[in-house]
Design a protein around this motif. Sequence first.
Motif, PDB file in Angstrom:
ATOM      1  N   LEU A 181      44.719  14.289 -51.918  1.00  0.00           N
ATOM      2  CA  LEU A 181      43.403  13.657 -51.800  1.00  0.00           C
ATOM      3  C   LEU A 181      43.500  12.294 -51.120  1.00  0.00           C
ATOM      4  CD1 LEU A 181      42.463  15.943 -53.751  1.00  0.00           C
ATOM      5  CD2 LEU A 181      40.955  14.248 -54.776  1.00  0.00           C
ATOM      6  N   LEU A 182      44.568  11.558 -51.389  1.00  0.00           N
ATOM      7  CA  LEU A 182      44.739  10.275 -50.709  1.00  0.00           C
ATOM      8  C   LEU A 182      44.935  10.476 -49.210  1.00  0.00           C
ATOM      9  CD1 LEU A 182      47.069   8.395 -53.239  1.00  0.00           C
ATOM     10  CD2 LEU A 182      44.633   8.000 -52.827  1.00  0.00           C
ATOM     11  N   LEU A 183      45.705  11.483 -48.829  1.00  0.00           N
ATOM     12  CA  LEU A 183      45.931  11.749 -47.406  1.00  0.00           C
ATOM     13  C   LEU A 183      44.641  12.194 -46.720  1.00  0.00           C
ATOM     14  CD1 LEU A 183      49.367  13.611 -47.601  1.00  0.00           C
ATOM     15  CD2 LEU A 183      48.943  11.327 -46.694  1.00  0.00           C
ATOM     16  N   ILE A 184      43.922  13.125 -47.347  1.00  0.00           N
ATOM     17  CA  ILE A 184      42.677  13.604 -46.746  1.00  0.00           C
ATOM     18  C   ILE A 184      41.635  12.492 -46.715  1.00  0.00           C
ATOM     19  CG2 ILE A 184      40.776  15.251 -47.018  1.00  0.00           C
ATOM     20  CD1 ILE A 184      42.777  17.218 -48.198  1.00  0.00           C
ATOM     21  N   GLY A 185      41.557  11.690 -47.774  1.00  0.00           N
ATOM     22  CA  GLY A 185      40.629  10.569 -47.779  1.00  0.00           C
ATOM     23  C   GLY A 185      40.944   9.555 -46.695  1.00  0.00           C
ATOM     24  N   LEU A 186      42.239   9.268 -46.483  1.00  0.00           N
ATOM     25  CA  LEU A 186      42.626   8.346 -45.417  1.00  0.00           C
ATOM     26  C   LEU A 186      42.270   8.921 -44.054  1.00  0.00           C
ATOM     27  CD1 LEU A 186      44.044   5.770 -44.490  1.00  0.00           C
ATOM     28  CD2 LEU A 186      46.231   6.995 -44.618  1.00  0.00           C
ATOM     29  N   GLY A 187      42.530  10.226 -43.860  1.00  0.00           N
ATOM     30  CA  GLY A 187      42.160  10.861 -42.603  1.00  0.00           C
ATOM     31  C   GLY A 187      40.662  10.843 -42.371  1.00  0.00           C
ATOM     32  N   TYR A 188      39.891  11.028 -43.442  1.00  0.00           N
ATOM     33  CA  TYR A 188      38.436  11.001 -43.313  1.00  0.00           C
ATOM     34  C   TYR A 188      37.937   9.609 -42.913  1.00  0.00           C
ATOM     35  CZ  TYR A 188      33.516  11.175 -44.650  1.00  0.00           C
ATOM     36  OH  TYR A 188      32.153  11.088 -44.634  1.00  0.00           O
ATOM     37  N   LEU A 189      38.481   8.578 -43.542  1.00  0.00           N
ATOM     38  CA  LEU A 189      38.080   7.217 -43.185  1.00  0.00           C
ATOM     39  C   LEU A 189      38.446   6.891 -41.745  1.00  0.00           C
ATOM     40  CD1 LEU A 189      39.062   5.276 -46.440  1.00  0.00           C
ATOM     41  CD2 LEU A 189      36.775   5.933 -45.693  1.00  0.00           C
ATOM     42  N   MET A 190      39.620   7.344 -41.305  1.00  0.00           N
ATOM     43  CA  MET A 190      40.038   7.075 -39.925  1.00  0.00           C
ATOM     44  C   MET A 190      39.198   7.848 -38.917  1.00  0.00           C
ATOM     45  SD  MET A 190      44.187   7.129 -40.453  1.00  0.00           S
ATOM     46  CE  MET A 190      44.520   6.853 -38.716  1.00  0.00           C
ATOM     47  N   GLY A 191      38.661   8.998 -39.322  1.00  0.00           N
ATOM     48  CA  GLY A 191      37.894   9.824 -38.399  1.00  0.00           C
ATOM     49  C   GLY A 191      36.399   9.677 -38.516  1.00  0.00           C
ATOM     50  N   LEU A 192      35.924   8.677 -39.295  1.00  0.00           N
ATOM     51  CA  LEU A 192      34.478   8.508 -39.474  1.00  0.00           C
ATOM     52  C   LEU A 192      33.758   8.197 -38.163  1.00  0.00           C
ATOM     53  CD1 LEU A 192      33.759   6.619 -42.820  1.00  0.00           C
ATOM     54  CD2 LEU A 192      32.993   8.875 -42.112  1.00  0.00           C
ATOM     55  N   SER A 193      34.453   7.548 -37.231  1.00  0.00           N
ATOM     56  CA  SER A 193      33.793   7.201 -35.971  1.00  0.00           C
ATOM     57  C   SER A 193      33.368   8.441 -35.195  1.00  0.00           C
ATOM     58  CB  SER A 193      34.731   6.347 -35.109  1.00  0.00           C
ATOM     59  OG  SER A 193      35.937   7.050 -34.834  1.00  0.00           O
ATOM     60  N   THR A 194      34.072   9.555 -35.395  1.00  0.00           N
ATOM     61  CA  THR A 194      33.716  10.781 -34.680  1.00  0.00           C
ATOM     62  C   THR A 194      32.410  11.382 -35.193  1.00  0.00           C
ATOM     63  OG1 THR A 194      35.004  12.163 -36.214  1.00  0.00           O
ATOM     64  CG2 THR A 194      36.150  11.278 -34.299  1.00  0.00           C
ATOM     65  N   VAL A 195      31.978  10.954 -36.389  1.00  0.00           N
ATOM     66  CA  VAL A 195      30.702  11.450 -36.908  1.00  0.00           C
ATOM     67  C   VAL A 195      29.544  10.891 -36.095  1.00  0.00           C
ATOM     68  CG1 VAL A 195      29.186  11.469 -38.920  1.00  0.00           C
ATOM     69  CG2 VAL A 195      31.642  11.778 -39.211  1.00  0.00           C
ATOM     70  N   PHE A 196      29.626   9.607 -35.745  1.00  0.00           N
ATOM     71  CA  PHE A 196      28.534   8.954 -35.017  1.00  0.00           C
ATOM     72  C   PHE A 196      28.704   9.057 -33.506  1.00  0.00           C
ATOM     73  CE2 PHE A 196      29.113   6.842 -39.108  1.00  0.00           C
ATOM     74  CZ  PHE A 196      27.846   6.988 -39.640  1.00  0.00           C
ATOM     75  N   TYR A 197      29.945   9.255 -33.061  1.00  0.00           N
ATOM     76  CA  TYR A 197      30.201   9.427 -31.636  1.00  0.00           C
ATOM     77  C   TYR A 197      31.029  10.690 -31.439  1.00  0.00           C
ATOM     78  CZ  TYR A 197      28.895   4.523 -31.837  1.00  0.00           C
ATOM     79  OH  TYR A 197      28.239   3.348 -32.096  1.00  0.00           O
ATOM     80  N   PRO A 198      30.426  11.858 -31.666  1.00  0.00           N
ATOM     81  CA  PRO A 198      31.192  13.107 -31.652  1.00  0.00           C
ATOM     82  C   PRO A 198      31.687  13.444 -30.250  1.00  0.00           C
ATOM     83  CG  PRO A 198      28.842  13.563 -31.791  1.00  0.00           C
ATOM     84  CD  PRO A 198      28.993  12.082 -31.901  1.00  0.00           C
ATOM     85  N   GLY A 199      32.836  14.075 -30.230  1.00  0.00           N
ATOM     86  CA  GLY A 199      33.389  14.563 -28.976  1.00  0.00           C
ATOM     87  C   GLY A 199      33.387  16.080 -28.959  1.00  0.00           C
ATOM     88  N   GLU A 200      34.494  16.642 -28.524  1.00  0.00           N
ATOM     89  CA  GLU A 200      34.598  18.096 -28.490  1.00  0.00           C
ATOM     90  C   GLU A 200      34.678  18.649 -29.913  1.00  0.00           C
ATOM     91  OE1 GLU A 200      37.528  21.567 -26.618  1.00  0.00           O
ATOM     92  OE2 GLU A 200      37.878  19.436 -26.208  1.00  0.00           O
ATOM     93  N   PHE A 201      33.854  19.663 -30.200  1.00  0.00           N
ATOM     94  CA  PHE A 201      33.785  20.194 -31.556  1.00  0.00           C
ATOM     95  C   PHE A 201      35.049  20.990 -31.879  1.00  0.00           C
ATOM     96  CE2 PHE A 201      32.517  23.186 -34.871  1.00  0.00           C
ATOM     97  CZ  PHE A 201      31.914  22.318 -35.768  1.00  0.00           C
ATOM     98  N   SER A 202      35.571  20.798 -33.082  1.00  0.00           N
ATOM     99  CA  SER A 202      36.757  21.516 -33.547  1.00  0.00           C
ATOM    100  C   SER A 202      36.653  21.664 -35.051  1.00  0.00           C
ATOM    101  CB  SER A 202      38.035  20.754 -33.158  1.00  0.00           C
ATOM    102  OG  SER A 202      38.064  19.485 -33.802  1.00  0.00           O
ATOM    103  N   TRP A 203      37.617  22.386 -35.615  1.00  0.00           N
ATOM    104  CA  TRP A 203      37.568  22.583 -37.061  1.00  0.00           C
ATOM    105  C   TRP A 203      37.834  21.270 -37.798  1.00  0.00           C
ATOM    106  CZ3 TRP A 203      41.821  21.820 -40.251  1.00  0.00           C
ATOM    107  CH2 TRP A 203      43.055  21.678 -39.608  1.00  0.00           C
ATOM    108  N   LEU A 204      38.614  20.359 -37.201  1.00  0.00           N
ATOM    109  CA  LEU A 204      38.800  19.046 -37.810  1.00  0.00           C
ATOM    110  C   LEU A 204      37.500  18.246 -37.782  1.00  0.00           C
ATOM    111  CD1 LEU A 204      42.309  17.993 -36.436  1.00  0.00           C
ATOM    112  CD2 LEU A 204      41.707  18.518 -38.804  1.00  0.00           C
ATOM    113  N   GLN A 205      36.765  18.356 -36.678  1.00  0.00           N
ATOM    114  CA  GLN A 205      35.475  17.692 -36.599  1.00  0.00           C
ATOM    115  C   GLN A 205      34.511  18.248 -37.638  1.00  0.00           C
ATOM    116  OE1 GLN A 205      34.707  15.158 -34.598  1.00  0.00           O
ATOM    117  NE2 GLN A 205      32.574  15.015 -35.285  1.00  0.00           N
ATOM    118  N   PHE A 206      34.579  19.562 -37.868  1.00  0.00           N
ATOM    119  CA  PHE A 206      33.727  20.184 -38.880  1.00  0.00           C
ATOM    120  C   PHE A 206      34.052  19.634 -40.270  1.00  0.00           C
ATOM    121  CE2 PHE A 206      32.913  23.463 -42.050  1.00  0.00           C
ATOM    122  CZ  PHE A 206      31.589  23.799 -41.764  1.00  0.00           C
TER     123      PHE A 206
END
Length: 469
Positions: A172-197
């Motif tokens: 959960l700490l790893l996924i939470g850290l990844g989510y915080l690092m990837g929050l910018s892709t929510v507001f500025y989305p790029g190419e859609f992928s399963w990670l983006q989902f």
Amino acid sequence: MITEKFRRQLRQEAKLWQTEGLIDNYLYQQLSERYQFDSLEKAASSRFITILISLGGILLGLGIITFVSANWQQWSRELKIVILLTLFIGVNTTGFYLWRQPNTPPNTINKKQRLGHGLLIFGALLLGANIALMAQMFHIGGSPYGLYIVWGLGVLVMAYSLQLKTLGIISLLLIGLGYLMGLSTVFYPGEFSWLQFIIEYMSLVGILLFIPLAYWCNSRIIFFLATMIILLALEISLFRVFDFSNHGLWGAIALTLPPALLWGYDDIILPKIDSRIFQPLTRNLAIWYLSIGFLFLSFRAIWQDFPFRNYSETSSEIHWLTLVEVLIFIGLTIWEWLFLARPNKRDFQSWRLDLVSGVILGFIVGTAILFFWHLSINKIPEIATFIINIEMFLLAAGLIRIGLMRGIRGTFWGGLVLLTLQIVSRTFEYNTGLLLKSFVFILCGVGVIAAGLWYEHHLSLEEGVGSRE
């Protein structure tokens, strides 16, 4: 689990009981055989050897790592893959074998199990190194947040397979850290992928993946971390859906949905769950959410400057999938409260809530109506500030009362601190002189000390009466 420290203390006490004649030799021998007092000296004599072996193992591991680093660039790709997979499989296999060793005596944790547990954690860390190095060798590009999410999902599979709390927390700490690092892709989305989902719909992903793990491992820490990730993702989804300036209803929902979801949560609403394991935790989080929210909204400047930004000027796009996600959580919250107010067949009562839940619902509904009125009908900063301060005072008084009635220190002190913060914050909000501020600080300090001492004395008297009974 029975620790070695407990066994040593029990042996010391048992010898004292035997000397004082409280137990006979036969009972002492039974205790000695059950908790293996004789093996304690052997364990103490081998502790130094264990320390030496551990130190030697650390130095050996550092030597191997240094050797691999020195020759890493010269080795072929195939050899690198073999080394990485051999190390990963070897560490996890050895860790699993040692971790599955039987307990001797029962209900204890032996050194082999501790070593196996440590190796499994080390194996979880090796998983991240393997993913990163494999991606580098095969020239697989990706963002750092993708590495943490994939790494966390791999550790999550290990946690489910082994039912280990430690691995669940790491995942959960790893996924939470990844989510915080990837929050910018929510507001500025790029190419859609399963990670983006996963990033965009983390709240639903957390419900499906994290909550069952908390029950599987019976861990309050895992449930707490999962709840924090889900609530953050839900707030982000609500932020993306509604427009503060034009849709006051969505703004009211965004403000009040999280505490309603937390307070209405009931473990037994889930299938095959017959005890309320995490409901006290969710209700404490709901109180924290309301307390912080009331404290934030109790300032007049917040209502005067709100909404801070007209989001309709920047984007008119409707995120339909995110809207469906939010509607799912709204339906889940309504279902929780209907389940909470269901009639009790034993008492033949009608649909109703208990007193505390009714008051919390009043806070939530009242704040939602106030927020909707301010955003959609007419701005009422003075009235809104006054009502929020009343709700904050009632919440603090209610916490103090519950703490007094039920003897719960945390609830009592939480209400007292909230009431003190409300009084002190008003002196900073309004243009008051230093003399008045000084008087308020002294009065609050004396009041807190007096109330705390009285409460502790009152609680100690009740505990003394209960022990005599």
